[in-house]
Design a protein around this motif. Sequence first.
Motif, mmCIF file in Angstrom:
data_model
loop_
_atom_site.group_PDB
_atom_site.id
_atom_site.type_symbol
_atom_site.label_atom_id
_atom_site.label_comp_id
_atom_site.label_asym_id
_atom_site.label_seq_id
_atom_site.Cartn_x
_atom_site.Cartn_y
_atom_site.Cartn_z
ATOM 1 N N ALA A 102 0.834 -1.191 0.000
ATOM 2 C CA ALA A 102 0.000 0.000 0.000
ATOM 3 C C ALA A 102 0.878 1.253 0.000
ATOM 4 C CB ALA A 102 -0.918 -0.008 1.223
ATOM 5 N N GLU A 163 -6.035 -3.628 3.154
ATOM 6 C CA GLU A 163 -6.436 -3.222 1.812
ATOM 7 C C GLU A 163 -7.563 -4.110 1.314
ATOM 8 O OE1 GLU A 163 -2.678 -2.309 -0.741
ATOM 9 O OE2 GLU A 163 -2.147 -3.915 0.673
ATOM 10 N N SER A 164 -8.661 -3.519 0.931
ATOM 11 C CA SER A 164 -9.729 -4.280 0.278
ATOM 12 C C SER A 164 -9.300 -4.583 -1.148
ATOM 13 C CB SER A 164 -11.029 -3.477 0.279
ATOM 14 O OG SER A 164 -11.527 -3.351 1.585
ATOM 15 N N LEU A 165 -9.396 -5.838 -1.536
ATOM 16 C CA LEU A 165 -8.975 -6.236 -2.873
ATOM 17 C C LEU A 165 -10.146 -6.186 -3.846
ATOM 18 C CD1 LEU A 165 -6.656 -9.301 -2.115
ATOM 19 C CD2 LEU A 165 -6.005 -6.923 -2.568
ATOM 20 N N PRO A 248 -5.520 -4.242 -5.194
ATOM 21 C CA PRO A 248 -6.191 -3.141 -4.506
ATOM 22 C C PRO A 248 -6.478 -2.003 -5.472
ATOM 23 C CG PRO A 248 -3.847 -3.059 -4.065
ATOM 24 C CD PRO A 248 -4.084 -4.305 -4.871
ATOM 25 N N ARG A 267 -16.911 -6.187 -0.412
ATOM 26 C CA ARG A 267 -15.508 -6.153 0.024
ATOM 27 C C ARG A 267 -15.138 -7.420 0.801
ATOM 28 N NH1 ARG A 267 -14.827 -0.405 2.919
ATOM 29 N NH2 ARG A 267 -12.638 -1.035 2.843
ATOM 30 N N GLU A 270 -9.702 -9.066 2.059
ATOM 31 C CA GLU A 270 -8.872 -8.029 2.658
ATOM 32 C C GLU A 270 -7.440 -8.527 2.776
ATOM 33 O OE1 GLU A 270 -9.717 -5.176 6.303
ATOM 34 O OE2 GLU A 270 -8.907 -7.105 7.018
ATOM 35 N N ARG A 271 -6.510 -7.745 2.261
ATOM 36 C CA ARG A 271 -5.091 -8.084 2.370
ATOM 37 C C ARG A 271 -4.471 -7.260 3.504
ATOM 38 N NH1 ARG A 271 -1.439 -7.331 -2.879
ATOM 39 N NH2 ARG A 271 -1.614 -5.129 -2.321
#
Length: 299
Positions: A102, A163-165, A248, A267, A270-271
Amino acid sequence: MELRELSAFVAVVEEGGMSAASRRLHVSQSAISQTVSALEREIGVRLLERVSTGVRPTEAGVALLGEARAVLARYRQAVRTMSSYGGEASGVIRLGIPLELASHVLPGALAKFAAEAPETRVVPRHLSTAAQFAALRDDELDVGLVRERPTGSEFDAMLVARESLGVLLDSSIAAGRVGPGGISLNDLKDLRWTGFPRSSSPAWYDELTAALRSHGIETGPPAPDGHVLIADVKFAAVSGGHAFALAPADQPRPLPDNVTWAPLVGRPLERRTWVVWPADSRRRDIGRLVASFELPDDG
């Protein structure tokens, strides 16, 4: 016997073969083989024998394995103990980072750390999660940014990013499937997931594939070891409309005209990224670097 010879021998035994050990230590397979052969010549005994799955230690090798691990553990402990006397004057922090990170994670932390410890230089190195854990154990890294929280008491960890992928799709596919709120995982069942090697981050891989399978997506066998899932690989894989890749919203580079990014409805994926460091570290500069990272908003 030299430390590098003992490190190579331990890696070969623990990984079960020269090839895997070479990936762990980031040297060529021939260099690993030559190092172990030199060690065998030096002590005059055979340490390894070939089996159908790779190599295994001989009786002498098993005996040396315990001694080698003890020597390497004492060496790493000695380095950490002496580093506490150097305080912040150690000069360098070796930082492992994943291929995708990110964008907000590093710049702010490094800027804050540089202002507080201008005499210490941070040297980043791209490595997978598994490779970072191995490098931390072998005293080749001081701090890592990894995809899975470590288990046990060997490392300390702090969550630094969520992070939402979403998905990368061929634009022609996206045009017919992506709605105002994005696209559902259920709408990707007929496409092939472009994944990464399980060996690079086993816990994250298992979590991710379990989520995909729960939505009816067949993930297939893991990508081969050594496969590097960079942006260009993802773009090439999804072009043509037979596959999708996860990513992302914050892309490291512009998308090609024929590739579209879309959020996932709800969503569901999530990473997460953790900063990790040896639990027995006494270095104040490492403590300062870790403290420079910001927690996620809900962390």
